[in-house]
Design a protein around this motif. Structure first.
Motif, PDB file in Angstrom:
ATOM      1  N   GLY A  40       0.694  -1.347   0.230  1.00 45.88           N
ATOM      2  CA  GLY A  40       0.075   0.180   0.058  1.00 45.88           C
ATOM      3  C   GLY A  40       0.753   1.315  -0.087  1.00 45.88           C
ATOM      4  O   GLY A  40       0.292   2.335   0.212  1.00 45.88           O
TER       5      GLY A  40
ATOM      6  N   GLN B   9       0.636  13.465   4.078  1.00 50.30           N
ATOM      7  CA  GLN B   9       0.566  11.995   3.948  1.00 50.30           C
ATOM      8  C   GLN B   9      -0.772  11.429   4.097  1.00 50.30           C
ATOM      9  O   GLN B   9      -0.895  10.424   3.617  1.00 50.30           O
ATOM     10  CB  GLN B   9       1.704  11.406   4.991  1.00 50.30           C
ATOM     11  N   SER B  10      -1.322  11.711   5.289  1.00 53.39           N
ATOM     12  CA  SER B  10      -2.652  11.411   5.522  1.00 53.39           C
ATOM     13  C   SER B  10      -3.603  12.671   5.801  1.00 53.39           C
ATOM     14  O   SER B  10      -3.051  13.434   6.127  1.00 53.39           O
ATOM     15  CB  SER B  10      -2.613  10.341   6.653  1.00 53.39           C
ATOM     16  N   GLN B  37      -6.891   7.980  -8.183  1.00 53.28           N
ATOM     17  CA  GLN B  37      -7.509   7.453  -6.981  1.00 53.28           C
ATOM     18  C   GLN B  37      -7.459   6.001  -6.796  1.00 53.28           C
ATOM     19  O   GLN B  37      -7.582   5.221  -7.784  1.00 53.28           O
ATOM     20  CB  GLN B  37      -9.031   7.845  -6.921  1.00 53.28           C
ATOM     21  N   PRO B  40      -8.729   0.285  -1.578  1.00 56.09           N
ATOM     22  CA  PRO B  40      -7.899  -0.588  -1.106  1.00 56.09           C
ATOM     23  C   PRO B  40      -8.425  -1.983  -2.054  1.00 56.09           C
ATOM     24  O   PRO B  40      -9.352  -2.217  -2.194  1.00 56.09           O
ATOM     25  CB  PRO B  40      -8.496  -0.847   0.301  1.00 56.09           C
ATOM     26  N   SER B  85     -13.163   8.402   0.594  1.00 54.23           N
ATOM     27  CA  SER B  85     -11.932   7.807   1.513  1.00 54.23           C
ATOM     28  C   SER B  85     -11.114   6.532   0.485  1.00 54.23           C
ATOM     29  O   SER B  85     -11.825   5.790  -0.021  1.00 54.23           O
ATOM     30  CB  SER B  85     -12.586   6.947   2.533  1.00 54.23           C
ATOM     31  N   THR B  87      -6.839   6.407  -1.330  1.00 49.73           N
ATOM     32  CA  THR B  87      -5.531   6.926  -1.421  1.00 49.73           C
ATOM     33  C   THR B  87      -5.206   7.634  -2.854  1.00 49.73           C
ATOM     34  O   THR B  87      -5.724   7.100  -3.645  1.00 49.73           O
ATOM     35  CB  THR B  87      -4.463   5.940  -1.279  1.00 49.73           C
ATOM     36  N   GLY B 105       1.831   9.641  -2.131  1.00 54.42           N
ATOM     37  CA  GLY B 105       0.433   9.163  -1.940  1.00 54.42           C
ATOM     38  C   GLY B 105      -0.025   9.775  -0.564  1.00 54.42           C
ATOM     39  O   GLY B 105       0.442  10.202   0.076  1.00 54.42           O
ATOM     40  N   THR B 106      -1.474  10.116  -0.586  1.00 57.69           N
ATOM     41  CA  THR B 106      -2.086  10.629   0.482  1.00 57.69           C
ATOM     42  C   THR B 106      -3.308   9.922   0.805  1.00 57.69           C
ATOM     43  O   THR B 106      -4.082   9.645   0.034  1.00 57.69           O
ATOM     44  CB  THR B 106      -2.640  12.309   0.163  1.00 57.69           C
ATOM     45  N   ARG B 107      -3.482   9.523   2.034  1.00 57.91           N
ATOM     46  CA  ARG B 107      -4.478   8.502   2.419  1.00 57.91           C
ATOM     47  C   ARG B 107      -5.443   9.536   2.996  1.00 57.91           C
ATOM     48  O   ARG B 107      -5.391  10.180   3.874  1.00 57.91           O
ATOM     49  CB  ARG B 107      -3.902   7.538   3.648  1.00 57.91           C
ATOM     50  N   LYS B 109      -9.524  10.055   4.543  1.00 56.51           N
ATOM     51  CA  LYS B 109     -10.371   9.297   5.447  1.00 56.51           C
ATOM     52  C   LYS B 109     -11.484  10.594   5.427  1.00 56.51           C
ATOM     53  O   LYS B 109     -11.300  11.228   5.987  1.00 56.51           O
ATOM     54  CB  LYS B 109     -10.080   8.972   6.578  1.00 56.51           C
TER      55      LYS B 109
END
Lengths: 114, 112
Positions: A40, B9-10, B37, B40, B85, B87, B105-107, B109
């Protein structure tokens, strides 16, 4: 809607074994790519392919890796002697115009090297 | 290999809020900047892209802003929804050889 398909979805192999990951790109696309993603994390470029030859490859894509388009539809990635650090999700992508960065990705093949 | 840096990052955003993700690059040889985009277990999917002859492009709730002099471009998600939501990755052709390097990447939520 056309899509990129990849097989297998998950492969478990022993270290040192050869692995072939297969991809069927979208039928009218001309440019093909392999990327990989470890757990991931970031999506890493491996290789691009056009007109039956490699266009560009990264430093990850060493002599253990090779790509082939054996017929008009399949695009394969071969890892000759797998290492533990090759464990990752491998994504195939294709595009019809490589200038745009509009890559169409498959669902990925998860490779686990034991 | 040249880095393409994303921040944050998040990111955690309330439903209905604005999500902003930034991408900075060192050099680009080709002027086309896509955002991807990824959910998971899925491959990345193109979300929106911009050519730098315009400073902003909007598609629905998604907007790209481009600052060529600062070598940065941003993704804005208006009225963020829980379904957003995922990444998010920016990508840059750093060498002019159509080798698109993905950002870190940026996660995101989005809380319901």
């Amino acid at each position: 809607e056309p899509e990129v398909t990849q097989t297998p979805s998950h492969q478990v192999t022993q270290m040192g074994q050869e692995v072939i990951l297969r991809c069927v790109p979208i039928s009218n696309h001309l440019y093909f790519y392999w990327y990989r993603q470890i757990l991931g994390q970031k999506v890493e470029f491996l290789v691009s392919f056009y007109n039956n030859e490699i266009s560009e490859k990264s430093e990850i894509f060493d002599d253990q890796f090779s790509v082939e388009r054996p017929d008009g539809s399949n695009f394969t990635l071969k890892i000759r002697s797998t290492k533990l650090e090759d464990s990752a999700m491998y994504f195939c992508a294709s595009s019809w115009d490589r200038r745009t960065g509009e890559l169409f990705f498959g669902e990925g093949s998860r490779l686990t090297v034991l | 290999q040249q880095q393409v840096k994303q921040s944050p990052q998040s990111l955690i955003v309330q439903k209905g809020g604005i999500s902003i993700i930034n991408c900075a690059y060192e050099n680009t040889a080709f002027d086309y900047f896509p955002w991807y985009q990824q959910f998971p277990g899925k491959g990345p999917a193109l979300l929106i892209a911009i050519r730098p002859d315009v400073s902003e492009k909007k598609e629905g709730r998604f907007t790209i802003s481009f600052n060529k002099s600062a070598k940065q471009f941003s993704l804005h998600i208006m009225d963020s929804q829980p379904g957003d939501s995922a990444t998010y990755f920016c990508a840059v052709d750093t060498s002019g050889t159509y080798k698109y390097i993905f950002g870190t990447g940026t996660r995101l939520k989005v809380l319901a």
